[in-house]
Write a protein that holds these residues in place. Structure first.
Motif, PDB file in Angstrom:
ATOM      1  N   PHE A 169       0.838  -1.188   0.000  1.00  0.00           N
ATOM      2  CA  PHE A 169       0.000   0.000   0.000  1.00  0.00           C
ATOM      3  C   PHE A 169       0.879   1.245   0.000  1.00  0.00           C
ATOM      4  N   GLU A 170       0.341   2.324  -0.541  1.00  0.00           N
ATOM      5  CA  GLU A 170       1.037   3.601  -0.549  1.00  0.00           C
ATOM      6  C   GLU A 170       0.016   4.726  -0.382  1.00  0.00           C
ATOM      7  N   GLN A 171       0.524   5.910  -0.053  1.00  0.00           N
ATOM      8  CA  GLN A 171      -0.353   7.065   0.105  1.00  0.00           C
ATOM      9  C   GLN A 171      -0.819   7.532  -1.272  1.00  0.00           C
ATOM     10  N   LEU A 172      -2.140   7.651  -1.467  1.00  0.00           N
ATOM     11  CA  LEU A 172      -2.705   8.044  -2.754  1.00  0.00           C
ATOM     12  C   LEU A 172      -3.593   9.269  -2.605  1.00  0.00           C
ATOM     13  N   GLN A 173      -3.508  10.176  -3.584  1.00  0.00           N
ATOM     14  CA  GLN A 173      -4.474  11.274  -3.698  1.00  0.00           C
ATOM     15  C   GLN A 173      -5.591  10.779  -4.606  1.00  0.00           C
ATOM     16  N   LEU A 174      -6.698  10.386  -3.989  1.00  0.00           N
ATOM     17  CA  LEU A 174      -7.770   9.733  -4.729  1.00  0.00           C
ATOM     18  C   LEU A 174      -8.330  10.630  -5.829  1.00  0.00           C
ATOM     19  N   ASP A 175      -8.428  11.948  -5.565  1.00  0.00           N
ATOM     20  CA  ASP A 175      -8.978  12.856  -6.580  1.00  0.00           C
ATOM     21  C   ASP A 175      -8.072  12.914  -7.811  1.00  0.00           C
ATOM     22  N   SER A 224      -8.725  14.265  -1.435  1.00  0.00           N
ATOM     23  CA  SER A 224      -9.034  13.062  -0.652  1.00  0.00           C
ATOM     24  C   SER A 224      -7.823  12.140  -0.691  1.00  0.00           C
ATOM     25  N   SER A 225      -7.352  11.715   0.489  1.00  0.00           N
ATOM     26  CA  SER A 225      -6.152  10.891   0.589  1.00  0.00           C
ATOM     27  C   SER A 225      -6.491   9.547   1.228  1.00  0.00           C
ATOM     28  N   ILE A 226      -5.959   8.472   0.639  1.00  0.00           N
ATOM     29  CA  ILE A 226      -6.165   7.133   1.186  1.00  0.00           C
ATOM     30  C   ILE A 226      -4.852   6.356   1.095  1.00  0.00           C
ATOM     31  N   ASN A 227      -4.801   5.207   1.747  1.00  0.00           N
ATOM     32  CA  ASN A 227      -3.709   4.248   1.576  1.00  0.00           C
ATOM     33  C   ASN A 227      -4.223   3.129   0.683  1.00  0.00           C
ATOM     34  N   GLY A 228      -3.516   2.842  -0.397  1.00  0.00           N
ATOM     35  CA  GLY A 228      -3.980   1.797  -1.294  1.00  0.00           C
ATOM     36  C   GLY A 228      -2.959   1.441  -2.343  1.00  0.00           C
ATOM     37  N   VAL A 229      -3.348   0.491  -3.190  1.00  0.00           N
ATOM     38  CA  VAL A 229      -2.522   0.067  -4.325  1.00  0.00           C
ATOM     39  C   VAL A 229      -3.041   0.802  -5.548  1.00  0.00           C
ATOM     40  N   LYS A 230      -2.212   1.685  -6.104  1.00  0.00           N
ATOM     41  CA  LYS A 230      -2.693   2.587  -7.147  1.00  0.00           C
ATOM     42  C   LYS A 230      -3.225   1.851  -8.366  1.00  0.00           C
ATOM     43  N   GLU A 248     -14.507   8.453  -0.985  1.00  0.00           N
ATOM     44  CA  GLU A 248     -15.643   7.846  -1.666  1.00  0.00           C
ATOM     45  C   GLU A 248     -15.752   8.392  -3.081  1.00  0.00           C
ATOM     46  N   ILE A 249     -16.028   7.475  -4.028  1.00  0.00           N
ATOM     47  CA  ILE A 249     -16.208   7.834  -5.434  1.00  0.00           C
ATOM     48  C   ILE A 249     -17.628   7.469  -5.831  1.00  0.00           C
ATOM     49  N   SER A 250     -18.336   8.425  -6.417  1.00  0.00           N
ATOM     50  CA  SER A 250     -19.709   8.188  -6.879  1.00  0.00           C
ATOM     51  C   SER A 250     -19.723   8.333  -8.401  1.00  0.00           C
ATOM     52  N   VAL A 251     -20.263   7.332  -9.094  1.00  0.00           N
ATOM     53  CA  VAL A 251     -20.369   7.342 -10.559  1.00  0.00           C
ATOM     54  C   VAL A 251     -21.831   7.123 -10.913  1.00  0.00           C
ATOM     55  N   ARG A 252     -22.397   8.100 -11.629  1.00  0.00           N
ATOM     56  CA  ARG A 252     -23.824   8.000 -11.980  1.00  0.00           C
ATOM     57  C   ARG A 252     -23.980   8.217 -13.496  1.00  0.00           C
ATOM     58  N   ASP A 253     -24.692   7.293 -14.142  1.00  0.00           N
ATOM     59  CA  ASP A 253     -24.963   7.434 -15.578  1.00  0.00           C
ATOM     60  C   ASP A 253     -26.439   7.731 -15.770  1.00  0.00           C
TER      61      ASP A 253
END
Length: 433
Positions: free
Chosen positions: A290-296, A322-328, A360-365
């Motif tokens: 995991f690494e520090q990610l800027q989700l936006d 928005s910042s999270i820890n994850g696998v890019k 959180e990511i919201s995707v609306r079609d």
């Protein structure tokens, strides 16, 4: 366990026996010393008077100690015996320490000595230990303590064997289960231990491990079966169309062009399916760091990439830092699948709304949406609705999104928009756990 239990009890029993023996010996000898001290004081005062003289040290005589079971002799500073209770002095009991008492060089003392034959500065009072029964009592005490220690060791060995057999019974069951699983490869076997002790917890953990392995193996077999089925359809279509082209059919240019287009579509579907299968298989590998990610920022990168593949759909992005820890690479793949899914079902000229905030990511079609009866299965592997059969895809996209969400301590949910605009909304929550 039996040997260790017996050894521990043996050390304790022998130690207690030795200590008890010395305590008894000390108490008995202390009583003898008190008797000797009282007799010496009587002799120093000139003696209490005549006694009957019945003892084993010599012929009847006047006793300075007043006791028939002991006698006294007065010794000068030079070691000569000045007076004795018997006609024959016991010179074997006149040693240097006694002379030192007679000459005033040291105080009174007690000693145990062996007299081989029958001491004015010192009075020496002697008592034979044999008639008192002390030696016999100590000998009997030694035998009893040895018997006690031996019995305790044997009892401990027996109890240790019983306790060891009972304590190690779960280990035997665990061993039998492991051997059975190794032999038959039947992961449905269980140890079924109940309790709160360490061995019970080990059995419970082993059952949990078997359960996880069984679930993983079942999922793996299901994945292989589903993948085989899904691969068979495009491969069959490709083979059929290629055989037609090989025979020179169809001869009509329009039909031939349609056939070529169908080949390209099937190849794209096959490519997508293989790529998704590789992504699913990656979940079984060692977890990536995991690494520090800027989700936006990740969302903007993915939107720029997907926009080139769907030029007729507009992506409207609303984001906050928005910042999270994850696998890019995995987070990006999940976002790509959501955007691909939304753009694929959106009519030309429509908008896909994307928002990012607080992990959180919201995707609306604004497409046809998902039927109520299909909603519970949207995240199943290889599942596709009847309305989507004609569209490219593998049926693995949303299941991959779910796997990514769970591996990051989050979740993904499906919602029906309530604003009347139709379509579907997916919310991907990533905690970066």
């Amino acid at each position: 366990m039996t040997l260790f239990t017996a050894a521990a009890v043996a050390v304790a029993a022998i130690g207690a026996s030795v200590a008890m023996y010395f305590v008894v010996q000390d108490q008995l000898m202390h009583q003898v010393e008190l008797n000797l001290q009282a007799a010496a004081q009587n002799a120093a005062r000139g003696g209490p008077g005549p006694g009957d003289g019945r003892r084993g040290f010599g012929p009847p005589s006047q006793l300075m100690t007043g006791r028939p079971d002991m006698y006294a002799q007065i010794i000068t500073a030079t070691g000569a015996i000045f007076r004795t209770d018997f006609e024959t002095p016991n010179t074997g009991l006149v040693f240097q320490e006694v002379k030192d008492v007679a000459s005033g060089k040291r105080g009174a003392f007690f000693a145990t000595a062996d007299a081989q034959d029958q001491g004015g500065g010192a009075i020496e009072v002697v008592q034979d230990l044999a008639p008192t029964g002390i030696d016999a009592a100590l000998a009997q005490t030694r035998l009893l303590l040895i018997a006690f220690a031996a019995g305790a060791i044997l009892l401990a060995a027996g109890l240790g064997a019983l306790i060891g057999r009972a304590a190690l019974a779960p280990v035997k069951r665990l061993t039998a289960t492991v051997e059975e699983v190794t032999k038959t490869r039947d992961l449905s076997r269980r140890v079924a231990e109940r309790g709160r002790d360490e061995l019970s917890r080990l059995g419970t953990s082993f059952d949990a491990m078997l359960g996880q392995l069984e679930t993983s193996l079942r999922s793996q077999r299901q994945l292989v079966a589903d993948a085989s089925h899904e691969l068979r359809t495009p491969l069959t279509s490709l083979r059929t169309n290629l055989e037609l082209l090989e025979r020179g059919q169809p001869t009509d240019p329009v039909e031939r062009q349609q056939l070529l287009g169908d080949l390209v579509t099937q190849m794209e579907r096959l490519t997508t399916l293989v790529g998704d299968l590789i992504e699913v298989a990656r979940d079984e590998e060692t977890p990536m760091p995991f690494e520090q990610l800027q989700l936006d920022e990740v969302v903007h990168e993915v939107v720029d990439d997907v926009s080139f593949r769907y030029p007729k759909v507009r992506f409207n992005v609303t984001s906050a830092p928005s910042s999270i820890n994850g696998v890019k690479v995995r987070v990006a793949r999940a976002i790509t699948n959501l955007l691909d899914n939304a753009a694929k079902y959106s009519p030309p000229g429509s908008t896909v709304d994307v928002s990012v905030a607080n992990g959180e990511i919201s995707v609306r079609d604004h497409g046809p949406g998902i039927a109520a009866e299909d909603a519970p299965r949207v995240f199943d592997r290889f599942w596709r609705s009847n309305d989507a059969r004609h569209l490219p895809g593998s049926g693995l996209g949303l299941s991959i999104v779910k796997d990514v969400a769970e591996s990051h301590g989050g979740s993904v949910t499906f919602e029906r928009p309530i604003d009347g605009g139709g379509g579907a909304r997916f919310r991907l929550r990533l905690r970066g756990a």
